[in-house]
Design a protein around this motif. Structure first.
Motif, mmCIF file in Angstrom:
data_model
loop_
_atom_site.group_PDB
_atom_site.id
_atom_site.type_symbol
_atom_site.label_atom_id
_atom_site.label_comp_id
_atom_site.label_asym_id
_atom_site.label_seq_id
_atom_site.Cartn_x
_atom_site.Cartn_y
_atom_site.Cartn_z
ATOM 1 N N PHE A 184 19.852 -37.068 -3.007
ATOM 2 C CA PHE A 184 18.609 -36.407 -2.633
ATOM 3 C C PHE A 184 18.791 -34.901 -2.670
ATOM 4 O O PHE A 184 19.708 -34.368 -2.038
ATOM 5 C CB PHE A 184 18.167 -36.814 -1.221
ATOM 6 N N CYS A 185 17.886 -34.233 -3.348
ATOM 7 C CA CYS A 185 17.818 -32.781 -3.336
ATOM 8 C C CYS A 185 16.857 -32.377 -2.217
ATOM 9 O O CYS A 185 15.849 -33.054 -1.972
ATOM 10 C CB CYS A 185 17.306 -32.281 -4.690
ATOM 11 N N ALA A 186 17.173 -31.280 -1.533
ATOM 12 C CA ALA A 186 16.327 -30.853 -0.420
ATOM 13 C C ALA A 186 16.282 -29.335 -0.340
ATOM 14 O O ALA A 186 17.219 -28.646 -0.761
ATOM 15 C CB ALA A 186 16.822 -31.445 0.901
ATOM 16 N N VAL A 187 15.206 -28.837 0.242
ATOM 17 C CA VAL A 187 15.021 -27.404 0.401
ATOM 18 C C VAL A 187 14.581 -27.120 1.826
ATOM 19 O O VAL A 187 13.918 -27.944 2.453
ATOM 20 C CB VAL A 187 13.970 -26.881 -0.613
ATOM 21 N N SER A 188 14.984 -25.976 2.345
ATOM 22 C CA SER A 188 14.464 -25.523 3.624
ATOM 23 C C SER A 188 14.249 -24.027 3.556
ATOM 24 O O SER A 188 14.772 -23.342 2.672
ATOM 25 C CB SER A 188 15.398 -25.885 4.776
ATOM 26 N N SER A 189 13.484 -23.534 4.491
ATOM 27 C CA SER A 189 13.185 -22.108 4.533
ATOM 28 C C SER A 189 14.069 -21.426 5.559
ATOM 29 O O SER A 189 14.282 -21.958 6.644
ATOM 30 C CB SER A 189 11.721 -21.897 4.907
ATOM 31 N N PRO A 190 14.591 -20.248 5.215
ATOM 32 C CA PRO A 190 15.399 -19.499 6.189
ATOM 33 C C PRO A 190 14.553 -18.823 7.265
ATOM 34 O O PRO A 190 15.103 -18.236 8.184
ATOM 35 C CB PRO A 190 16.089 -18.435 5.337
ATOM 36 N N TYR A 191 13.254 -18.925 7.159
ATOM 37 C CA TYR A 191 12.388 -18.151 8.036
ATOM 38 C C TYR A 191 11.641 -19.047 9.013
ATOM 39 O O TYR A 191 11.488 -20.240 8.823
ATOM 40 C CB TYR A 191 11.373 -17.351 7.217
ATOM 41 N N GLY A 192 11.158 -18.439 10.066
ATOM 42 C CA GLY A 192 10.282 -19.141 10.986
ATOM 43 C C GLY A 192 11.030 -20.002 11.980
ATOM 44 O O GLY A 192 12.258 -20.087 11.973
#
Lengths: 113, 116
Positions: free
Chosen positions: B90-98
């Protein structure tokens, strides 16, 4: 170091019944997540806790799903009443930080008939 | 909103052959990128991650992935696969912000099947 513990591993219920899943995260991990993984899809976030406070529950169907994290450690996820489309694997994960490095449990597989 | 597309749902390969599992993402902000692996009857495990710095990241078992910002890709490669690499990736992404920095957006997964 013990991993993330989840129970039960498998559960079969009739639609409109209720079910609860339990999760014990890795000791010291402040952040706890519940994900739903429907067959053929990637996991989808249901709720995120930071200690015992909710950070994000925007994708939790609040009319039937509820979750709590007691004393900032263990967590329970409840579904009441269950629908057929709730059949999925419910994954609990914990994290020591906020960079996306999650440690997952083996999951609780729910079948709703 | 962020999204992840894994272009192949299943990839069959022979043992010792090279493999590439493709992942593209969509995001209007900077991202963290991950590959998680799920072996049969086990939970998801982190395989490798890109947070910052070198765009080429490696795992301890011979996989590597390269962050390509212009192509918005994070493809996973291994020059020679083993039977034991059979799993779903599984490829996944997250945001460094918030406030929800650790929330992962997953792709649908790619099942790698290594045949003898």
């Amino acid at each position: 170091e013990a991993g993330v513990a989840q129970s039960p591993r498998y559960k079969i219920i009739e639609k409109r019944q209720s079910v609860a899943f339990w999760c014990n995260p890795i000791s010291g991990h402040a952040t706890l997540y519940w994900y739903q993984q429907i067959l053929g899809q990637g996991p989808k976030l249901l709720i995120q806790f930071q200690n015992n406070g909710v950070v994000d529950d925007s994708q939790l169907p609040k009319d039937r799903f509820s979750a709590e994290r007691l004393k900032g450690v263990d967590s329970t996820l409840k579904i009441q009443p269950a629908k057929l489309e709730d059949s999925a694997v419910y994954l609990c994960a914990s994290s020591p930080g906020t960079t996306g490095e999650l440690f997952f449990g083996e999951g609780s597989r729910l079948t709703v008939l | 909103a962020q999204s992840v597309t894994q272009l192949d749902s299943q990839v069959p390969v022979f043992e010792e052959a090279p493999v590439e599992l493709r992942c593209n993402y969509s995001s209007s902000v900077s991202v963290y990128l991950f590959w998680y692996v799920q072996y049969p009857n086990q939970g998801l495990q982190l395989l490798l991650k890109y947070l910052s710095g070198s765009t080429l990241v490696e795992s301890i078992n011979g996989f590597e992935a390269e962050f390509n910002k212009s192509q918005t890709s994070f493809h996973l490669r291994k020059p020679s696969v083993h039977i034991s690499d059979t799993a779903e990736y599984f490829c996944a992404v997250s945001s460094p912000y918030g406030g929800s920095q650790g929330n992962l957006i997953f792709g649908k997964g790619t099942k790698l099947s290594v045949k003898p």
